[in-house]
Design a protein around this motif. Structure first.
Motif, short mmCIF file in Angstrom:
data_model
loop_
_atom_site.label_atom_id
_atom_site.label_comp_id
_atom_site.label_asym_id
_atom_site.label_seq_id
_atom_site.Cartn_x
_atom_site.Cartn_y
_atom_site.Cartn_z
N PHE A 1 20.22 57.79 27.18
CA PHE A 1 19.42 56.92 28.04
C PHE A 1 17.92 57.02 27.78
O PHE A 1 17.26 56.02 27.48
CB PHE A 1 19.71 57.24 29.51
CG PHE A 1 18.83 56.54 30.47
CD1 PHE A 1 18.89 55.16 30.63
CD2 PHE A 1 17.88 57.24 31.23
CE1 PHE A 1 18.05 54.49 31.53
CE2 PHE A 1 17.04 56.59 32.12
CZ PHE A 1 17.13 55.22 32.28
N ILE A 2 17.36 58.21 27.85
CA ILE A 2 15.90 58.36 27.75
C ILE A 2 15.40 57.99 26.36
O ILE A 2 14.45 57.20 26.21
CB ILE A 2 15.49 59.79 28.13
CG1 ILE A 2 15.86 60.08 29.59
CG2 ILE A 2 13.99 60.00 27.90
CD1 ILE A 2 15.59 61.50 30.03
N ASP A 3 16.00 58.56 25.32
CA ASP A 3 15.53 58.28 23.96
C ASP A 3 15.66 56.80 23.62
O ASP A 3 14.76 56.19 23.01
CB ASP A 3 16.30 59.13 22.95
CG ASP A 3 15.92 60.60 23.03
OD1 ASP A 3 14.91 60.91 23.69
OD2 ASP A 3 16.64 61.44 22.44
N LYS A 4 16.78 56.19 24.00
CA LYS A 4 16.98 54.76 23.72
C LYS A 4 15.99 53.90 24.50
O LYS A 4 15.46 52.91 23.96
CB LYS A 4 18.41 54.36 24.06
CG LYS A 4 19.45 54.94 23.11
CD LYS A 4 20.84 54.48 23.50
CE LYS A 4 21.89 55.05 22.55
NZ LYS A 4 23.26 54.60 22.89
N SER A 5 15.73 54.26 25.73
CA SER A 5 14.77 53.48 26.54
C SER A 5 13.37 53.60 25.96
O SER A 5 12.62 52.61 25.90
CB SER A 5 14.79 53.98 27.98
OG SER A 5 16.04 53.78 28.58
N LEU A 6 12.99 54.79 25.52
CA LEU A 6 11.66 54.96 24.92
C LEU A 6 11.53 54.17 23.63
O LEU A 6 10.46 53.58 23.34
CB LEU A 6 11.42 56.45 24.65
CG LEU A 6 11.15 57.34 25.86
CD1 LEU A 6 11.09 58.81 25.45
CD2 LEU A 6 9.84 56.93 26.55
#
Length: 354
Positions: free
Chosen positions: A290-295
């Motif tokens: 979630f976090i890496d993809k959103s960034l």
């Protein structure tokens, strides 16, 4: 102890029999030749005295006297034909009459002291053996605690994405509370009896075993409690940041303009990786999913316009890093505890008390 008591009983019995025999032999009332002194007017010479042997003490009504220096003196004249019982006493009887009670008193004191000393020695031996039993019993608990800590490190600390914290079996005997009720003096006295030359060294080694075990156990609990408290706060902070990200993305319509088609991509990512998995969310897995993809998606656009979204994502990223640092903290402390526990086990095995 039984042999000593039997000897004392036999000694006192023999002494009693001897005393009774002496009294029976010497205290028999006999009629011995006596010299009777009277006034000239009333004097009657005793030509001969009746010799009576083995006569017991008379009943009430008879006059009894004792020999003194082979003579007996009457307080008042006696009628001719009156029976007089005379007890012959020796000087040794007078001495024994005073010395025997003193001797028995001293003998009683000596016996009492001996019994106290024997009982004290037995008590020290009993308590000293109890010390060693409890010290040796620590080894089993130490080995079990070492295994439980090793399993915890493998199951949680060494797995990067493991979020659920497994329970650690704790052995409260390692708190060493039982030793607070024991007397250290009894331990030292027992060791002095067993091995005078090494008693001091062994005494300090046992105290070191107890203090190290107790301190390590308390430190282990403090470390776990501190980490649990810190991780609980981090999880709450992550939930709060996640909620802020959701509100920022869904309620701010400006993102649909600046992000264009990626706006829907972020919404789908939020729903599939977070919202649909509530409450069973592994925070560590959200880093990549979630976090890496959103960034990656947001970084393709103007960062100033998306600064609030980026800020919240960075906060969640820092929280995950802090949670993983807690894993490292636990692993480091528990490895130290394992090393100390192993040293304690070696010290227990090295105790040589014969």
């Amino acid at each position: 102890m039984k042999k000593i008591c039997s000897f004392i009983i036999l000694f006192l019995t023999g002494l009693n029999l001897y005393a009774n025999g002496t009294i029976q032999n010497d205290s028999v009332l006999k009629i011995e030749p006596v010299i009777v002194e009277k006034q000239l007017s009333d004097s009657i010479a005793l030509d001969s005295a009746l010799l009576v042997s083995n006569v017991s003490v008379p009943a009430i009504g008879f006059d009894c006297y004792k020999f003194e220096n082979d003579s007996v003196f009457f307080d008042e004249p006696k009628n001719i034909g009156q029976i007089v019982y005379v007890e012959h006493t020796k000087d040794i009887d007078k001495i024994l009459e005073y010395l025997f009670p003193i001797f028995m008193l001293l003998l009683g004191v000596v016996i009492d002291r001996c019994l106290l000393k024997i009982n004290e020695k037995e008590r020290i031996k009993r308590n000293g053996e109890l010390w060693l039993i409890e010290i040796n019993a620590l080894k089993g608990s130490l080995e079990k605690q070492i295994n439980s800590l090793s399993e915890f490190i493998k199951a949680y600390c060494d797995k990067d994405n493991e979020f659920d914290i497994p329970s650690i079996p704790k052995y409260e005997s390692l708190k060493c509370d039982i030793f607070t009720s024991f007397s250290k003096k009894d331990l030292y006295d027992y060791l002095s009896i067993k091995n005078k030359e090494e008693s001091v060294q062994i005494f300090h080694k046992i105290n070191s075993i107890i203090s190290t075990t107790k301190d390590t156990y308390e430190q282990m609990l403090q470390c776990l409690n501190k980490s649990m408290e810190s991780m609980s706060m981090q999880v709450e902070a992550f939930d709060s940041s996640l909620q802020n990200y959701r509100n920022e993305l869904m309620l701010n319509e400006s993102y649909s303009i600046c992000l264009k088609e990626d706006y829907n991509t972020l919404l789908v990512l939020l729903n599939s990786e977070v919202l649909e998995r509530i409450p069973e969310i592994n925070i560590f897995e959200l880093q990549k999913s979630f976090i890496d993809k959103s960034l990656t998606i947001i970084n393709k656009h103007d960062k100033e316009q998306c600064s609030n979204l980026l800020l919240v994502l960075f906060e969640m990223q820092n929280i995950i890093r802090a949670l993983k640092n807690e894993k490292l903290y636990l692993k480091s402390n528990y490895n130290t505890s394992i090393i100390l526990y192993k040293c304690v086990c070696e010290h227990i095995e090295s105790l040589s008390i014969k």
